[in-house]
Design a protein around this motif. Structure first.
Motif, PDB file in Angstrom:
ATOM      1  N   THR A  50     -23.696  53.811 -13.768  1.00  5.29           N
ATOM      2  CA  THR A  50     -24.364  54.858 -14.053  1.00  5.29           C
ATOM      3  C   THR A  50     -25.854  54.436 -13.619  1.00  5.29           C
ATOM      4  O   THR A  50     -26.246  53.142 -13.347  1.00  5.29           O
ATOM      5  CB  THR A  50     -24.391  55.008 -15.368  1.00  5.29           C
ATOM      6  OG1 THR A  50     -24.831  54.210 -16.275  1.00  5.29           O
ATOM      7  CG2 THR A  50     -23.075  55.651 -15.839  1.00  5.29           C
ATOM      8  N   ALA A  64     -28.512  54.194 -15.559  1.00  4.83           N
ATOM      9  CA  ALA A  64     -28.920  53.214 -16.410  1.00  4.83           C
ATOM     10  C   ALA A  64     -28.568  51.709 -16.358  1.00  4.83           C
ATOM     11  O   ALA A  64     -29.452  50.880 -16.312  1.00  4.83           O
ATOM     12  CB  ALA A  64     -28.679  53.714 -17.904  1.00  4.83           C
ATOM     13  N   LEU A 117     -27.740  60.102 -21.281  1.00  4.09           N
ATOM     14  CA  LEU A 117     -28.510  59.569 -20.055  1.00  4.09           C
ATOM     15  C   LEU A 117     -28.893  58.377 -20.256  1.00  4.09           C
ATOM     16  O   LEU A 117     -28.772  57.744 -19.301  1.00  4.09           O
ATOM     17  CB  LEU A 117     -29.275  60.759 -19.541  1.00  4.09           C
ATOM     18  CG  LEU A 117     -28.655  61.712 -18.737  1.00  4.09           C
ATOM     19  CD1 LEU A 117     -29.976  62.573 -18.404  1.00  4.09           C
ATOM     20  CD2 LEU A 117     -27.924  61.439 -17.359  1.00  4.09           C
ATOM     21  N   LEU A 133     -34.034  58.837 -13.275  1.00 12.44           N
ATOM     22  CA  LEU A 133     -33.238  59.094 -14.480  1.00 12.44           C
ATOM     23  C   LEU A 133     -34.278  59.695 -15.546  1.00 12.44           C
ATOM     24  O   LEU A 133     -34.070  60.345 -16.235  1.00 12.44           O
ATOM     25  CB  LEU A 133     -32.696  57.495 -14.960  1.00 12.44           C
ATOM     26  CG  LEU A 133     -32.214  57.525 -16.449  1.00 12.44           C
ATOM     27  CD1 LEU A 133     -31.139  58.466 -16.567  1.00 12.44           C
ATOM     28  CD2 LEU A 133     -32.218  56.124 -16.804  1.00 12.44           C
ATOM     29  N   SER A 145     -23.614  59.338 -13.997  1.00 15.56           N
ATOM     30  CA  SER A 145     -24.347  59.637 -15.271  1.00 15.56           C
ATOM     31  C   SER A 145     -24.407  61.110 -15.656  1.00 15.56           C
ATOM     32  O   SER A 145     -24.278  61.225 -16.907  1.00 15.56           O
ATOM     33  CB  SER A 145     -25.924  59.240 -14.911  1.00 15.56           C
ATOM     34  OG  SER A 145     -26.207  57.653 -14.600  1.00 15.56           O
ATOM     35  N   THR A 188     -22.670  51.499 -22.319  1.00 15.67           N
ATOM     36  CA  THR A 188     -22.060  51.880 -21.270  1.00 15.67           C
ATOM     37  C   THR A 188     -21.896  50.318 -20.448  1.00 15.67           C
ATOM     38  O   THR A 188     -20.990  50.139 -19.667  1.00 15.67           O
ATOM     39  CB  THR A 188     -23.414  52.421 -20.371  1.00 15.67           C
ATOM     40  OG1 THR A 188     -23.779  53.577 -21.092  1.00 15.67           O
ATOM     41  CG2 THR A 188     -22.653  52.970 -18.901  1.00 15.67           C
TER      42      THR A 188
END
Length: 545
Positions: free
Chosen positions: A502, A504, A486, A526, A350, A492
């Motif tokens: 990542t 997320a 992020l 996060l 990330s 993603t």
């Protein structure tokens, strides 16, 4: 003295110089941004007419109604909530305003899909925390509002996107001259009439900008609507790509969605162009705070209720779940070791992808901003606007365009994390361009001219004078790109290579499988990492003085 005055005047009136190299570099950046958008339209127009007919008859109009309905409902909710909260914290004697300003701004660090996860866990009819608590206290099941569908999505998205409007309207409230409202009051206007006829019209530019950010965020949102089972263009495109593997239908839906987003962007630009507000009088002074009187406690409870729902409940739930997860060895093992990777890999992936995207976005934005500043023209203005079309391209559409383009023209990049970074850069380039333009606009042209009269070349002037002076503004823009990258989810999910997760992505995968305790540590980390650049930006821009 006359010679020095003439020299200074000549510097001020020097015609802007045209740099072919700078124009070429800015043009390449514009081409980089425009190619994916153009390719989507080419694929959409080249789709099988049967696909167009089928989608127009069965899907497009329903998706259009769902998407526009959600966008307008959330935008209306954020306007009411954001302006109301900004008025209470900036223009009244509400107690604890310094703390409440931060508490109301920090929900911007919480991705809406994480808010949707918590919303579902708290409110779902069977097994939800709140229904279970009420049933245990009252001895019977109470009919509670459904957390799913249209109103659930409106509630969650409003709760986690209102800070856009709150921050912009709060800044506008602080910048208004006290004499404006005083003049209205001397002309017999009541406080309510003054608010509607003087104050709110003066806030119009900021409110339009905040509304645009909210509306385009809603158009691009995938995670929240997918969790809450409300279908929009973004979720339908994602299903066509990841579930049915129908790229032609995905291209058609993407073309319609981008046209819708660009129409909204065009409407905002026209409205913004007509919104002009200038304070001509010097000696600025703030308006005195409005005394709430007997409404002070109810207003404080309302503001606290919003901050609790948008910030403290999510942080409290995530913290509680994280503690419970770490207290159970089997869940801890699953969190820190999933397949061949662990929590550290997810966090590292990330941070380095978002960090690289931030650096590349700022580097690519500089030629565009420099060209617009040094050679103002219709062409440079066009390139500046073109570099900001990422606002009108949702992440799922950018992912589709890169899947099609990279697979056909750059196959050596396909299946690598660099494609994910490219998606971040394309999606968040507008933030970098605006930050670079803002930083360069504060730089006096005479400083660069003085460097050149001392024998510095254009490159030496750029690296020795311009960049050191605008570096704080560039860092702020990079921090904003880092923060939003992020949290990026659909691009993603669609572009990541196998085994590349990542934070997320892991939060999404665990939560959709119902493993909330496993998702909590990654979600909490996060959010905390996102709070750092957000706090830096708020402090640097002196949002709260």
């Amino acid at each position: 003295m006359s010679d020095s005055f003439a020299h200074a005047a000549s510097l001020r009136h020097t015609a802007p110089s045209f740099s072919p190299r700078l124009a070429f570099a800015a043009g390449l950046v514009g081409l980089f941004v425009a190619v994916p958008l153009g390719y989507i339209f080419v694929r959409a127009l080249g789709a099988d007419p049967a696909d167009w007919q089928r989608l127009l008859q069965t899907r497009v109009w329903g998706l259009l109604g769902n998407t526009l309905g959600l966008a307008f409902a959330v935008t209306t909710g954020t306007l009411l909530l954001g302006v109301g909260l900004a008025f209470l914290t900036e223009r009244t004697d509400l107690p604890g305003r310094k703390f409440l300003r931060w508490a109301l701004a920090l929900p911007l660090a919480i991705p809406p899909y994480i808010g949707a996860i918590i919303h579902l866990a708290l409110m779902r009819p069977r097994g939800g925390i709140i229904p279970q608590m009420l049933e245990s206290w009252l001895g019977q099941v109470l009919p509670l509002p459904s957390p799913l569908g249209f109103w659930g999505a409106v509630f969650v998205l409003t709760l986690f996107t209102y800070p856009y409007v709150y921050l912009l309207s709060g800044a506008a409230f602080r910048s208004l001259h006290a004499s404006l409202e005083e003049a209205a009051r001397t002309l017999g206007r009541t406080p309510l009439q003054t608010l509607w006829q003087v104050t709110l019209p003066a806030l119009r530019p900021g409110l339009l900008a905040g509304s645009l950010l909210v509306m385009l965020d809603v158009l691009a949102e995938y995670g929240t609507v997918a969790l809450l089972r409300y279908e929009t263009f973004s979720s339908a495109i994602f299903v066509q790509l990841s579930g049915r593997y129908n790229r032609s239908a995905a291209a058609v839906l993407s073309g319609v969605l981008v046209l819708l987003a660009m129409f909204i962007l065009w409407g905002e630009l026209r409205a913004q162009g007509q919104a002009r507000f200038t304070q001509m009088e010097g000696g600025w002074r703030p308006a005195p705070p409005l005394r709430l009187g007997r409404w002070r406690i109810p207003a404080l409870m309302a503001v606290l209720g919003v901050s609790i729902a948008a910030l403290f409940v999510p942080l409290g739930v995530l913290t509680t779940w994280s503690v419970q997860a770490l207290a159970r060895p089997e869940i801890t093992a699953a969190v820190f070791r999933t397949g061949s990777q662990g929590f550290g890999h997810f966090a590292f992936n990330s941070v380095w992808t978002a960090g690289l995207a931030a650096v590349l976005a700022i580097v690519l934005s500089l030629p565009v901003a420099l060209f617009a500043r040094r050679s103002p023209s219709r062409f440079s203005h066009f390139l500046t606007r073109l570099a900001q079309v990422g606002y009108a391209i949702p992440g799922v559409v950018i992912a589709l365009s890169l899947v099609l383009l990279v697979n056909r023209f750059l196959p050596f990049l396909y299946g690598t994390p660099l494609v994910v970074v490219m998606a971040y850069v394309l999606r968040h380039m507008p933030q970098a361009v605006r930050a670079s333009e803002s930083a360069l606009s504060l730089l006096a042209p005479t400083l660069e001219e003085a460097a050149r009269t001392l024998g510095r070349t254009s490159a030496q002037t750029l690296f020795q004078v311009t960049l050191p002076l605008v570096l704080p503004g560039l860092l702020a823009g990079g921090g904003l790109v880092f923060l939003t990258s992020l949290k990026e989810l659909p691009a993603t999910l669609l572009l990541r290579p196998a085994g590349f997760d990542t934070l997320a992505v892991r939060v999404w995968m665990w939560a959709t499988d119902g493993f909330y305790l496993q998702a909590a540590p990654a979600a909490l980390f996060l959010v905390l990492v996102s709070i750092v650049p957000l706090a830096f930006l708020l402090r640097r821009e002196q949002i709260f003085r």
